[in-house]
Design an enzyme around this catalytic site. Structure first.
Site, short mmCIF file in Angstrom:
data_model
loop_
_atom_site.label_atom_id
_atom_site.label_comp_id
_atom_site.label_asym_id
_atom_site.label_seq_id
_atom_site.Cartn_x
_atom_site.Cartn_y
_atom_site.Cartn_z
N GLU A 1 -37.15 6.12 -89.13
CA GLU A 1 -37.95 5.33 -88.70
C GLU A 1 -38.06 4.92 -87.24
OE1 GLU A 1 -38.72 1.12 -91.04
OE2 GLU A 1 -36.54 0.83 -90.47
N HIS B 1 -38.84 -6.95 -94.25
CA HIS B 1 -38.26 -5.99 -93.86
C HIS B 1 -36.94 -6.33 -92.82
CE1 HIS B 1 -38.49 -1.79 -92.26
NE2 HIS B 1 -37.53 -1.88 -92.27
N HIS C 1 -32.42 -4.96 -89.63
CA HIS C 1 -32.40 -5.81 -91.05
C HIS C 1 -32.45 -6.71 -91.46
CE1 HIS C 1 -33.24 -1.20 -91.99
NE2 HIS C 1 -34.42 -1.80 -91.59
N HIS D 1 -33.48 -2.10 -83.97
CA HIS D 1 -34.59 -2.53 -85.16
C HIS D 1 -33.81 -3.36 -86.19
CE1 HIS D 1 -37.29 -2.32 -88.66
NE2 HIS D 1 -36.53 -1.90 -89.15
ZN LIG Z 1 -35.98 -0.92 -90.85
#
Ligand SMILES: [Zn+2]
Length: 264
Positions: free
Chosen positions: A84, A176, A105, A103
């Site tokens: 990603e 997500h 989760h 980023h």
């Molecule tokens: Zn992710």
């Protein structure tokens, strides 16, 4: 990419590795999720770790330089990286002032990505091409660009290329996680940790409010009172200059744990 002749790069590596440890220690990253940072003297390059859990990153050998242009490694022989990384490259490409991206989760934050909130939500389903896998991952530049656009209000396809300042600190990603950015690793870590903390506070406030007021013991009482726009803007400024105070505490916390190693 040896850093021994570049003190600024060496310092960035050290801060980067510690930042990964702090994010793991606070549960913002587990085996998944990632931190990145723009190169201190080559803005067309950014740095991420190889394909390992952030809490286990320990040395320069774990770090990879990527091109902002296409999220491909500068060294074609680099070890495997995260799938990603276009989340990061497209934010650096669209917003020159962004120096760090996270980023996550986070389990505290994901519920808000599927239940509605004032925070912008990126819904990948609207941007998938027929060839894209429906696994929720931002695997290529066109999905990364669509996510990056959510950080500004100028987010239609014919966006103004001179509008290069992200308006929003955080974008939720449906089902997500979330992505945030900042002008330094320290500020980015602060934003990510407090995004998670604030989601927990908001969840508790909603549960408490519903228990007391929605058919509870004070059924006719007022709605939850959030920060207004002026309060939110002033608080954002305040946290920018105070970001280094928690950073010092967080560094000491991870240095006191046996599992985290920073060899830079
Ligand atoms: Zn992710």
């Amino acid at each position: 990419m040896a850093s021994q002749d570049d003190p600024a790069l060496k310092q960035l590596y050290r801060t980067f590795i510690t930042g990964c440890h702090i994010l793991h220690y606070h549960g913002v990253l587990d085996a998944y999720g990632h931190l990145s940072a723009r190169h201190p003297s080559k803005p067309e390059i950014f740095i991420m770790s190889r394909y390992i859990a952030p809490g286990t990153i320990s040395s320069e050998r774990d770090l990879i330089e990527y091109r902002v242009e296409d999220a491909e490694p500068v060294d074609p022989g680099a070890p495997k990286g995260y799938s990603e990384r276009c989340i990061h490259s497209e934010l650096y490409k669209r917003y020159p002032g962004v120096q760090s991206v996270i980023h996550s989760h986070s389990e505290a934050v994901v519920p808000y990505s599927i239940s509605g909130t004032k925070t912008p939500i990126f819904d990948i389903a609207y941007h998938l091409l027929p060839t894209d896998a429906k696994d929720m991952l931002v695997r290529n530049t066109h999905l990364g660009a669509a996510l990056a656009a959510c950080f500004s209000d100028n987010n239609d396809e014919n966006h103004d290329p001179t509008d290069t300042t992200p308006k929003h600190a955080v974008v939720l990603m449906r089902g997500h996680g979330f992505t945030t950015h900042a002008s330094s690793i320290q500020e980015c870590v602060l934003r990510a940790i407090y995004t998670q903390k604030n989601a927990g506070i908001q969840t508790t406030a909603l549960i408490t409010h519903n228990a007391f007021f929605k058919g509870g013991i004070e059924a006719d009482a007022a709605e939850i009172k959030y920060l207004d726009e002026e309060e939110a803007a002033a608080s954002t400024e305040m946290t920018k200059w105070s970001a280094y105070r928690p950073w010092g505490l967080w560094v000491r916390e991870v240095e006191a744990q046996g599992m985290y190693v920073n060899q830079v």
